[in-house]
Design a protein around this motif. Structure first.
Motif, PDB file in Angstrom:
ATOM      1  N   PRO A 250       0.604  -0.713   0.362  1.00  0.00           N
ATOM      2  CA  PRO A 250      -0.248   0.256  -0.073  1.00  0.00           C
ATOM      3  C   PRO A 250       1.343   1.640  -0.231  1.00  0.00           C
ATOM      4  O   PRO A 250       0.499   2.008  -0.264  1.00  0.00           O
ATOM      5  CB  PRO A 250      -1.600  -0.433   1.398  1.00  0.00           C
ATOM      6  N   GLY A 251       2.244   1.084   0.399  1.00  0.00           N
ATOM      7  CA  GLY A 251       2.654   1.782   0.632  1.00  0.00           C
ATOM      8  C   GLY A 251       3.415   2.654  -0.412  1.00  0.00           C
ATOM      9  O   GLY A 251       3.948   4.059  -1.252  1.00  0.00           O
ATOM     10  N   ALA A 252       3.629   1.720  -1.866  1.00  0.00           N
ATOM     11  CA  ALA A 252       4.446   1.695  -2.723  1.00  0.00           C
ATOM     12  C   ALA A 252       3.285   2.143  -3.765  1.00  0.00           C
ATOM     13  O   ALA A 252       3.337   3.263  -4.306  1.00  0.00           O
ATOM     14  CB  ALA A 252       4.706  -0.283  -3.409  1.00  0.00           C
ATOM     15  N   LEU A 253       2.013   1.597  -3.627  1.00  0.00           N
ATOM     16  CA  LEU A 253       0.920   2.583  -4.210  1.00  0.00           C
ATOM     17  C   LEU A 253       0.091   3.419  -3.825  1.00  0.00           C
ATOM     18  O   LEU A 253       0.663   4.944  -5.251  1.00  0.00           O
ATOM     19  CB  LEU A 253      -0.442   1.516  -3.874  1.00  0.00           C
ATOM     20  N   ALA A 254       0.500   4.095  -2.664  1.00  0.00           N
ATOM     21  CA  ALA A 254       0.411   5.587  -1.912  1.00  0.00           C
ATOM     22  C   ALA A 254       1.749   6.223  -3.264  1.00  0.00           C
ATOM     23  O   ALA A 254       1.318   7.562  -3.358  1.00  0.00           O
ATOM     24  CB  ALA A 254       0.491   5.557  -0.585  1.00  0.00           C
ATOM     25  N   VAL A 255       2.695   6.443  -3.100  1.00  0.00           N
ATOM     26  CA  VAL A 255       4.079   6.625  -3.499  1.00  0.00           C
ATOM     27  C   VAL A 255       3.567   6.767  -5.278  1.00  0.00           C
ATOM     28  O   VAL A 255       3.902   8.265  -5.626  1.00  0.00           O
ATOM     29  CB  VAL A 255       5.140   5.994  -3.033  1.00  0.00           C
ATOM     30  N   LEU A 256       3.345   5.566  -5.757  1.00  0.00           N
ATOM     31  CA  LEU A 256       2.902   6.368  -7.059  1.00  0.00           C
ATOM     32  C   LEU A 256       1.487   6.928  -7.302  1.00  0.00           C
ATOM     33  O   LEU A 256       1.206   7.449  -8.430  1.00  0.00           O
ATOM     34  CB  LEU A 256       2.183   4.672  -7.646  1.00  0.00           C
ATOM     35  N   GLU A 257       0.615   7.104  -6.043  1.00  0.00           N
ATOM     36  CA  GLU A 257      -0.518   7.597  -6.504  1.00  0.00           C
ATOM     37  C   GLU A 257      -0.341   9.549  -6.645  1.00  0.00           C
ATOM     38  O   GLU A 257      -1.009  10.270  -7.243  1.00  0.00           O
ATOM     39  CB  GLU A 257      -1.587   7.175  -5.748  1.00  0.00           C
TER      40      GLU A 257
ATOM     41  N   ASN B 189       2.216  10.921  -7.293  1.00  0.00           N
ATOM     42  CA  ASN B 189       2.908  11.144  -8.557  1.00  0.00           C
ATOM     43  C   ASN B 189       2.187  11.025 -10.131  1.00  0.00           C
ATOM     44  O   ASN B 189       2.549  10.609 -10.958  1.00  0.00           O
ATOM     45  CB  ASN B 189       4.280  10.755  -8.517  1.00  0.00           C
ATOM     46  N   GLY B 190       0.981  11.058  -9.541  1.00  0.00           N
ATOM     47  CA  GLY B 190       0.245  11.575 -10.390  1.00  0.00           C
ATOM     48  C   GLY B 190      -0.374   9.581 -11.686  1.00  0.00           C
ATOM     49  O   GLY B 190      -0.683   9.475 -12.593  1.00  0.00           O
ATOM     50  N   VAL B 191      -0.719   8.500 -10.285  1.00  0.00           N
ATOM     51  CA  VAL B 191      -0.561   7.075 -11.369  1.00  0.00           C
ATOM     52  C   VAL B 191      -2.211   7.124 -10.360  1.00  0.00           C
ATOM     53  O   VAL B 191      -2.964   6.814  -9.594  1.00  0.00           O
ATOM     54  CB  VAL B 191       0.174   5.922 -11.172  1.00  0.00           C
ATOM     55  N   SER B 192      -2.808   7.017 -11.935  1.00  0.00           N
ATOM     56  CA  SER B 192      -4.775   6.077 -11.517  1.00  0.00           C
ATOM     57  C   SER B 192      -4.658   4.532 -10.604  1.00  0.00           C
ATOM     58  O   SER B 192      -3.307   4.279 -11.106  1.00  0.00           O
ATOM     59  CB  SER B 192      -5.195   6.279 -12.272  1.00  0.00           C
ATOM     60  N   ILE B 193      -5.151   4.841  -9.557  1.00  0.00           N
ATOM     61  CA  ILE B 193      -5.052   3.344  -8.583  1.00  0.00           C
ATOM     62  C   ILE B 193      -6.456   3.253  -8.214  1.00  0.00           C
ATOM     63  O   ILE B 193      -7.050   4.281  -7.715  1.00  0.00           O
ATOM     64  CB  ILE B 193      -4.528   3.411  -7.565  1.00  0.00           C
ATOM     65  N   ASP B 194      -6.966   2.065  -8.079  1.00  0.00           N
ATOM     66  CA  ASP B 194      -8.077   0.986  -7.278  1.00  0.00           C
ATOM     67  C   ASP B 194      -7.185   0.177  -6.900  1.00  0.00           C
ATOM     68  O   ASP B 194      -7.121  -0.494  -6.813  1.00  0.00           O
ATOM     69  CB  ASP B 194      -8.784   0.579  -8.710  1.00  0.00           C
TER      70      ASP B 194
ATOM     71  N   GLY C  22       1.042 -11.173  -8.761  1.00  0.00           N
ATOM     72  CA  GLY C  22       2.464 -10.473  -8.598  1.00  0.00           C
ATOM     73  C   GLY C  22       2.218  -9.539  -9.416  1.00  0.00           C
ATOM     74  O   GLY C  22       3.762  -8.423  -9.734  1.00  0.00           O
ATOM     75  N   SER C  23       1.247  -8.928  -9.873  1.00  0.00           N
ATOM     76  CA  SER C  23       1.493  -7.479 -11.069  1.00  0.00           C
ATOM     77  C   SER C  23       0.019  -6.978 -11.193  1.00  0.00           C
ATOM     78  O   SER C  23      -0.931  -7.171 -10.625  1.00  0.00           O
ATOM     79  CB  SER C  23       2.230  -7.776 -12.337  1.00  0.00           C
ATOM     80  N   CYS C  24       0.439  -5.351 -11.516  1.00  0.00           N
ATOM     81  CA  CYS C  24      -0.826  -4.965 -11.806  1.00  0.00           C
ATOM     82  C   CYS C  24      -0.771  -3.862 -12.618  1.00  0.00           C
ATOM     83  O   CYS C  24      -0.113  -3.531 -12.803  1.00  0.00           O
ATOM     84  CB  CYS C  24      -1.592  -4.416 -10.339  1.00  0.00           C
ATOM     85  N   ARG C  25      -1.002  -3.631 -13.457  1.00  0.00           N
ATOM     86  CA  ARG C  25      -1.807  -2.694 -14.693  1.00  0.00           C
ATOM     87  C   ARG C  25      -2.536  -1.248 -13.657  1.00  0.00           C
ATOM     88  O   ARG C  25      -3.463  -1.288 -13.534  1.00  0.00           O
ATOM     89  CB  ARG C  25      -2.000  -2.930 -15.373  1.00  0.00           C
ATOM     90  N   LEU C  26      -1.618  -0.136 -13.825  1.00  0.00           N
ATOM     91  CA  LEU C  26      -1.921   0.776 -13.818  1.00  0.00           C
ATOM     92  C   LEU C  26      -1.980   2.115 -14.674  1.00  0.00           C
ATOM     93  O   LEU C  26      -1.214   1.940 -15.715  1.00  0.00           O
ATOM     94  CB  LEU C  26      -1.043   1.259 -12.791  1.00  0.00           C
ATOM     95  N   ARG C  27      -2.673   3.169 -14.622  1.00  0.00           N
ATOM     96  CA  ARG C  27      -2.031   4.455 -15.513  1.00  0.00           C
ATOM     97  C   ARG C  27      -1.853   5.558 -14.800  1.00  0.00           C
ATOM     98  O   ARG C  27      -2.242   6.344 -14.176  1.00  0.00           O
ATOM     99  CB  ARG C  27      -3.520   4.558 -16.309  1.00  0.00           C
TER     100      ARG C  27
END
Length: 126
Positions: free
Chosen positions: A58-65, A67-72, A84-89
């Motif tokens: 969740p922390g890594a995903l929060a860093v992406l979010e 920085n402009g990455v859309s995350i569900d 082991g992977s997910c596709r984000l935008r």
């Protein structure tokens, strides 16, 4: 409008900087990494691996979010657990995030090297 390889490199640089600032071990993969070892080719996505345990996803995903990455978040966490992977935008640029889901990643992490990306070092898979 289609994104250019330069747009992808700019995004990869921003995400690398964000992971470094957050002290999250990462490496850039895919065509951006291949450009250092083979014949460079254009790409339309950013492939990133974060070398963290499941509790830190969740922390890594929060860093992406941030920085402009859309995350569900529920879907991303489910995909990371299952595949082991997910596709984000980020806008129209796909961002594929990989996590160490199999033993193979221990050897992958040991082979991460620093190479230039837009004038500064970034971590790449070999």
């Amino acid at each position: 409008m289609a994104e250019t390889p330069a747009d992808v490199a700019i995004l990869a640089r921003r995400l690398a900087d964000a992971f470094e600032s957050s002290r999250i071990p990462y490496a850039i993969g895919g065509a951006l990494a291949f450009a250092h070892w083979g014949i460079p080719r254009g790409t339309a996505d950013v492939d990133m691996t974060v070398f963290v345990e499941e509790s830190a996803w969740p922390g890594a995903l929060a860093v992406l979010e941030a920085n402009g990455v859309s995350i569900d978040l529920p879907r991303a966490l489910s995909d990371l657990r299952d595949r082991g992977s997910c596709r984000l935008r980020s806008g129209t640029i796909p961002v594929d995030l990989f996590v160490p889901s199999i033993e193979f990643y221990a050897s992958v992490r040991s082979r991460v090297v620093e190479r230039p990306l837009m004038g500064r070092g970034a971590r790449f898979l070999t």
